[in-house]
Design a protein around this motif. Structure first.
Motif, PDB file in Angstrom:
ATOM      1  N   LYS A  36       0.821  -1.194   0.111  1.00 50.75           N
ATOM      2  CA  LYS A  36      -0.146  -0.219  -0.137  1.00 50.75           C
ATOM      3  C   LYS A  36       0.926   1.188   0.051  1.00 50.75           C
ATOM      4  O   LYS A  36       1.974   1.333   0.359  1.00 50.75           O
ATOM      5  N   ASP A 117      -7.113  -5.240   4.434  1.00 42.70           N
ATOM      6  CA  ASP A 117      -6.570  -3.984   4.780  1.00 42.70           C
ATOM      7  C   ASP A 117      -7.454  -3.009   4.198  1.00 42.70           C
ATOM      8  O   ASP A 117      -7.670  -2.034   4.803  1.00 42.70           O
ATOM      9  N   PHE A 122      -7.116   0.113   6.147  1.00 43.11           N
ATOM     10  CA  PHE A 122      -6.593   0.605   5.203  1.00 43.11           C
ATOM     11  C   PHE A 122      -5.265   1.383   5.583  1.00 43.11           C
ATOM     12  O   PHE A 122      -4.277   1.055   6.354  1.00 43.11           O
ATOM     13  N   THR A 123      -5.153   2.798   5.102  1.00 44.57           N
ATOM     14  CA  THR A 123      -4.209   3.803   5.534  1.00 44.57           C
ATOM     15  C   THR A 123      -4.829   4.729   6.681  1.00 44.57           C
ATOM     16  O   THR A 123      -3.978   5.918   6.693  1.00 44.57           O
TER      17      THR A 123
END
Length: 551
Positions: A36, A117, A122-123
């Motif tokens: 990612k 994710d 996720f981020t």
């Protein structure tokens, strides 16, 4: 094999390799582990004039439509045809992931990965938005507690707290109770994070300066004299903006076939504008020959908002629109019960075709080439697939079967070739309404021309707001309709293609930071609830850290 099992068995490329494939150097990304990354802004312009493909669908049903699956599979098909391709999707919300439908990263062999994710933390963009939104709520209540210099009327606070999970118990709450040191008591409520105006702003902002400008314009409530109060007046624009500094950067991942995918922003289309970020789409257009993006739910919601709200900011209209439909879903729109969908039924398919027919006509109304993607399920019969293609072609609409769940990009080669051909056709985009139209004109054009309704009835509060907004100079903003996704009407049970119905607008909500006014129709909710058996009940984590049950 389940979607998550397919995803877990995939061999992903390192994100640096995907970045290179997209045309980004290692200096232009910030890695979040091996698979990612955030894309640093701004992305340099190049000489490409990339084509934009918008994927939308019929009204969703419990039978499934697979819009994201088709978007991913079609993008992989373009890659197989040696076209430089980027896919631009929305980020999933934990609400639906844990609630009704599980994961939201495509399916089968047409997925974006790492799917676990992406579907979970996720981020950290959703957390950043939730924190920024609730920081503003805390600052508003602290301002009232500390003397209320701006004379905010605590009965007229518009700004709500948010949470990125479906929690019906928080729709209407009372805060500040417990004594004089606990704050000033008032009524409040929670929206889901993806309904927050900050989400809409993140997805429409063109850079940090624009982000700050939009945040400063947010109307948080009214004074005791009924004058609007903004974030800028509260003096906290900078604080809210800095919490979104990293969330503003688009996220880079990949498909199972290693096509670059930019996943960024995730407003719901039934209660917000339903499109991924302008920055993500612009980045794709700068990097690729073909950028494929999607708009949430059916074309009556997501695609209309893409074309009438996002396009003016994006500065680019789609070159082709793909409308996704399934035999199963159309049979449901034709009155077939869910437990009988495996039975061949051409009459139910014909009846349900009216829903697809209306959405295709709506998209053609914008004067953009349209193609139907028939997302194939294993239960579809040859007779049903042939019949649906013939129905489309009798209306002059090209329709191709996409077997992307089972075959990935290989199952959409013919569709990709047709879309590529349509992208070369010249067209003159025709918006639904003019900027100078007032709010009532815009609402009524959406209802009569897109939904197929006969008229609009405004509640007492909505009528009063129309007068107030005209006085405040807000009466020419774009309109974002908040409506059930299950029907063209505001009645979720009115499936198919109902006609000559009435849409009921109960309230307007000014979203000056986003740059539009939300019209709340019917009984639509901005904080969903969980179903009787949530998807979360099937999820688990093994002792060695392997996730299961995530769709």
């Amino acid at each position: 094999m389940k979607d998550i099992e397919i995803a877990q068995q995939a061999k992903m490329d390192k994100i640096t390799k995907i970045a290179e494939k997209a045309g980004l150097s290692s200096d232009q990304i910030e890695q979040y582990g091996d698979y990612k990354a955030k894309i640093k802004l701004p992305v340099k312009e190049n000489s490409k004039s990339g084509k934009l493909i918008l994927v939308t669908s019929i009204n969703p049903t419990p039978a499934g439509e697979g819009k994201s699956t088709v978007t991913v599979g079609l993008g992989d098909a373009f890659s197989l045809l040696k076209k430089k391709t980027v896919i631009a999707l929305r980020e999933p919300s934990l609400g639906p992931v844990m609630g009704m439908k599980g994961g939201a990263t495509g399916g089968g062999y047409s997925q974006v990965v790492p799917m676990e994710d992406i579907n979970l933390h996720f981020t950290g963009d959703m957390h950043a938005l939730t924190t920024a939104n609730n920081t503003l709520s805390a600052l508003i209540d602290n301002h009232i507690y500390q003397g209320n210099k701006l004379h905010l009327d605590q009965r007229r606070i518009l700004w709500k707290r948010v949470l990125d999970i479906n929690d019906r118990a928080l729709r209407h709450v009372v805060i500040g109770i417990g004594g004089p040191t606990q704050g000033i008591p008032r009524e409040d409520g929670f929206d889901i994070t993806v309904a927050s105006e900050l989400m809409a702003i993140l997805c429409l902002a063109e850079d940090i300066a624009d982000l700050k400008k939009r945040i400063g314009r947010i109307v948080i409530g009214y004074t005791t004299d009924k004058e609007p109060v903004t974030v800028a007046q509260l003096g906290v624009t900078g604080a809210i903006s800095l919490l979104l500094k990293d969330a503003l950067k688009p996220n880079l991942v990949q498909t199972l076939a290693h096509t670059p995918a930019i996943i960024h922003g995730g407003p719901f289309a039934n209660i917000a504008h339903g499109c991924n970020s302008v920055l993500a789409t612009q980045t794709g257009l700068k990097l690729a020959d073909y950028t494929l993006t999607e708009a949430g739910f059916g074309a009556d919601l997501g695609a209309e908002k893409f074309l009438d709200i996002k396009t003016p900011v994006l500065g680019k209209t789609p070159d082709t629109i793909v409308v996704v439909a399934t035999v199963r879903a159309l049979k449901m729109h034709g009155g077939k019960p869910k437990n009988a969908l495996k039975e061949e039924d051409l009459s139910a398919l014909t009846a349900g075709y009216a829903n697809l027919q209306k959405h295709v006509a709506n998209m053609r109304r914008y004067n953009i080439p349209v193609v139907v993607a028939i997302n194939q399920f294993s239960s579809d019969t040859e007779a049903e697939l042939k019949h649906l293609k013939e129905l489309c072609e009798s209306d002059g609409t090209p329709a191709l079967v996409a077997d992307v769940w089972a075959k990935g990009g290989k199952g959409a080669i013919e569709l990709a070739e047709k879309v590529s051909q349509l992208c070369e056709e010249k067209h003159d985009f025709k918006p639904l309404y003019a900027p100078e139209d007032d709010l009532q004109e815009k609402v009524e054009k959406i209802v009569t021309q897109i939904y197929g309704g006969a008229n609009v009835v405004y509640g007492t509060k909505a009528l009063r707001q129309l007068k107030d907004f005209k006085t405040l100079g807000w009466d020419h903003l774009p309109v974002c309709m908040a409506k059930t996704q299950y029907s063209l009407s505001d009645d979720p049970k009115a499936i198919g293609a109902p006609r000559d119905f009435t849409i009921h607008v109960r309230e307007f909500v000014p979203k000056l930071g986003a740059g539009f006014v939300v019209a709340l129709t019917g009984n639509v909710l901005t904080m969903p609830g969980l179903p009787k058996v949530p998807a979360a009940n099937e999820m688990n984590l093994s002792n060695d850290g392997i996730i299961s049950g995530l769709y």
